[in-house]
Motif scaffolding. Structure first.
Motif, PDB file in Angstrom:
ATOM      1  N   VAL A  48       0.839  -1.198   0.000  1.00  0.00           N
ATOM      2  CA  VAL A  48       0.000   0.000   0.000  1.00  0.00           C
ATOM      3  C   VAL A  48       0.878   1.254   0.000  1.00  0.00           C
ATOM      4  N   ARG A  49       1.878   1.276   0.854  1.00  0.00           N
ATOM      5  CA  ARG A  49       2.748   2.444   0.944  1.00  0.00           C
ATOM      6  C   ARG A  49       3.527   2.668  -0.351  1.00  0.00           C
ATOM      7  N   GLY A  50       4.081   1.581  -0.892  1.00  0.00           N
ATOM      8  CA  GLY A  50       4.889   1.713  -2.105  1.00  0.00           C
ATOM      9  C   GLY A  50       4.085   2.180  -3.301  1.00  0.00           C
ATOM     10  N   ASP A  51       2.871   1.645  -3.488  1.00  0.00           N
ATOM     11  CA  ASP A  51       2.068   2.071  -4.636  1.00  0.00           C
ATOM     12  C   ASP A  51       1.499   3.473  -4.439  1.00  0.00           C
ATOM     13  N   THR A  52       1.259   3.872  -3.199  1.00  0.00           N
ATOM     14  CA  THR A  52       0.815   5.252  -2.956  1.00  0.00           C
ATOM     15  C   THR A  52       1.892   6.230  -3.424  1.00  0.00           C
ATOM     16  N   GLU A  53       3.138   5.906  -3.162  1.00  0.00           N
ATOM     17  CA  GLU A  53       4.238   6.762  -3.609  1.00  0.00           C
ATOM     18  C   GLU A  53       4.388   6.708  -5.126  1.00  0.00           C
ATOM     19  N   ARG A  54       4.319   5.500  -5.690  1.00  0.00           N
ATOM     20  CA  ARG A  54       4.520   5.338  -7.140  1.00  0.00           C
ATOM     21  C   ARG A  54       3.423   6.027  -7.933  1.00  0.00           C
ATOM     22  N   TRP A  55       2.145   5.768  -7.576  1.00  0.00           N
ATOM     23  CA  TRP A  55       1.049   6.375  -8.305  1.00  0.00           C
ATOM     24  C   TRP A  55       0.991   7.880  -8.057  1.00  0.00           C
ATOM     25  N   GLY A  56       1.393   8.302  -6.857  1.00  0.00           N
ATOM     26  CA  GLY A  56       1.407   9.730  -6.576  1.00  0.00           C
ATOM     27  C   GLY A  56       2.331  10.482  -7.515  1.00  0.00           C
ATOM     28  N   GLN A  57       3.503   9.918  -7.767  1.00  0.00           N
ATOM     29  CA  GLN A  57       4.442  10.547  -8.694  1.00  0.00           C
ATOM     30  C   GLN A  57       3.859  10.627 -10.099  1.00  0.00           C
ATOM     31  N   LEU A  58       3.201   9.526 -10.525  1.00  0.00           N
ATOM     32  CA  LEU A  58       2.626   9.502 -11.874  1.00  0.00           C
ATOM     33  C   LEU A  58       1.466  10.480 -12.006  1.00  0.00           C
ATOM     34  N   VAL A  59       0.571  10.475 -11.031  1.00  0.00           N
ATOM     35  CA  VAL A  59      -0.591  11.366 -11.082  1.00  0.00           C
ATOM     36  C   VAL A  59      -0.150  12.827 -11.122  1.00  0.00           C
ATOM     37  N   ARG A  60       0.829  13.161 -10.311  1.00  0.00           N
ATOM     38  CA  ARG A  60       1.314  14.553 -10.296  1.00  0.00           C
ATOM     39  C   ARG A  60       1.995  14.910 -11.611  1.00  0.00           C
ATOM     40  N   SER A  61       2.742  13.956 -12.189  1.00  0.00           N
ATOM     41  CA  SER A  61       3.401  14.253 -13.459  1.00  0.00           C
ATOM     42  C   SER A  61       2.415  14.468 -14.598  1.00  0.00           C
ATOM     43  N   LEU A  62       1.259  13.768 -14.516  1.00  0.00           N
ATOM     44  CA  LEU A  62       0.222  13.934 -15.538  1.00  0.00           C
ATOM     45  C   LEU A  62      -0.757  15.053 -15.207  1.00  0.00           C
ATOM     46  N   ASN A  63      -0.620  15.588 -13.984  1.00  0.00           N
ATOM     47  CA  ASN A  63      -1.485  16.682 -13.523  1.00  0.00           C
ATOM     48  C   ASN A  63      -2.964  16.301 -13.600  1.00  0.00           C
ATOM     49  N   ILE A  64      -3.273  15.088 -13.148  1.00  0.00           N
ATOM     50  CA  ILE A  64      -4.663  14.619 -13.155  1.00  0.00           C
ATOM     51  C   ILE A  64      -5.296  14.942 -11.818  1.00  0.00           C
ATOM     52  N   LYS A  65      -6.429  15.611 -11.839  1.00  0.00           N
ATOM     53  CA  LYS A  65      -7.175  15.932 -10.623  1.00  0.00           C
ATOM     54  C   LYS A  65      -8.619  15.498 -10.794  1.00  0.00           C
ATOM     55  N   ALA A  66      -9.139  14.869  -9.747  1.00  0.00           N
ATOM     56  CA  ALA A  66     -10.521  14.406  -9.797  1.00  0.00           C
ATOM     57  C   ALA A  66     -11.476  15.402  -9.205  1.00  0.00           C
ATOM     58  N   ASN A  67     -10.976  16.425  -8.535  1.00  0.00           N
ATOM     59  CA  ASN A  67     -11.858  17.445  -7.963  1.00  0.00           C
ATOM     60  C   ASN A  67     -11.158  18.784  -7.908  1.00  0.00           C
TER      61      ASN A  67
END
Length: 323
Positions: A304-323
């Motif tokens: 859980v911790r590792g994927d939170t960090e990994r996906w967080g980096q990707l989401v921020r790099s793509l600038n995807i926001k759900a709200n």
């Protein structure tokens, strides 16, 4: 007198700590509830119900499923985080939670810090599928049509921040195409509208799509596994098609509220491991496209911790926001 008070205070504190970590002798004394933050009949639901039945046999108490769907799995997961840490309320957590942690700015919980994670159930690929009569013959055809008419092709997802949403966002950026996102409150409703012809495309787990593929209603354009699926050998992988970054395995597991006594967490883990080692259950989950896994609470916490960090980096790099 001061020394006596200090000793009494210390004894009280030690008793409190001991009580917090002790497993009640009669636990479990009544039914256990698993909150599933997704609709009944959807991919999460199809996995957890047979697992819950097997766990009930080990724990010798009913294990009930409580579906609470919402976009991003937020409502159900929040309820699980806020539940009493007594071992009677669990939450089905998964990779989607680690994605949502960065996509939503004001989540009412922290998927890493607000849970005592119990263990993994397993994971599996995602399949990109279309209605067979949607006029899209292949993955290449989808890309070509989208380039000719940007925004015309709609795709469904189980909500903003879902795995399917993120996969399609990555695909659009990688292929230089524009599709129109239609979010739903769960994979079940999204798939129903694809089958009804309201939306053309969806990314979903194999277990959600297989029956409709066998009946000829849906067609697989690509799969996110590293190798072609034995259940669908004719469907290319994203990596074969030139999109290696879309090689993804989506996992799920069980978690309890933060503060749940460690002995209860480990007893729940033992029941979960026994469930996912049952040959009949393994066969059932593998038929649904899942790679069944077992893990300790510590291993699941690290996932859980590792994927939170990994996906967080990707989401921020793509600038995807759900709200």
């Amino acid at each position: 007198m001061r020394l006596t008070r200090w000793i009494a205070a210390l004894a009280t504190a030690c008793l409190a700590v001991s009580a917090a970590h002790a497993q009640p002798a009669d636990w479990p004394s009544h039914p256990i509830r698993i909150i599933v933050p997704a609709p009944a009949g959807g991919p999460y639901d199809q996995v957890i119900r047979p697992v819950a039945q097997q766990m009930a046999q080990s724990l010798k108490t009913p294990v009930l499923v409580d579906n609470r769907p919402s976009a991003g799995n937020i409502v159900g997961t929040q309820a699980g985080a806020a539940a009493a840490p007594d071992g009677y309320t669990l939450t089905m957590t998964g990779m989607l939670n680690t994605i949502a942690q960065s996509m939503y700015e004001n989540l009412p919980f922290d998927i890493v810090k607000d849970f005592a994670h119990i263990g993994e159930i397993g994971g599996g690929p995602q399949w990109l599928v279309v209605r067979s009569d949607a006029g899209i013959a292949s993955f290449q055809d989808l890309v070509q049509q989208a380039r000719r008419e940007p925004g015309r092709i709609n795709y469904a997802s189980s909500g903003a921040g879902s795995t399917g949403h993120l996969v399609m966002e990555q695909l659009q950026r990688a292929a230089g195409i524009q599709l129109t996102h239609v979010p739903y409150k769960g994979g079940g409703p999204a798939l129903q509208d694809v089958l009804a012809g309201v939306v053309s495309v969806i990314v979903i787990p194999p277990n959600a799509a297989f029956a409709s593929i066998q009946s000829g209603k849906l067609k697989v354009l690509a799969v996110s596994s590293p190798q072609r699926s034995p259940a669908m050998p004719g469907a290319p992988t994203f990596a074969e098609l030139g999109y290696k970054q879309l090689t993804i395995a989506s996992w799920v597991g069980l978690s309890a509220p933060k503060g749940t006594p460690a002995p209860i967490v480990h007893k729940l883990n033992a029941a979960l491991q026994a469930a996912v080692k049952d040959p009949a259950l393994v066969k059932q989950l593998e038929f649904q496209g899942m790679d069944v896994q077992t893990s300790s609470p510590e291993q699941y916490t690290q996932l859980v911790r590792g994927d939170t960090e990994r996906w967080g980096q990707l989401v921020r790099s793509l600038n995807i926001k759900a709200n």
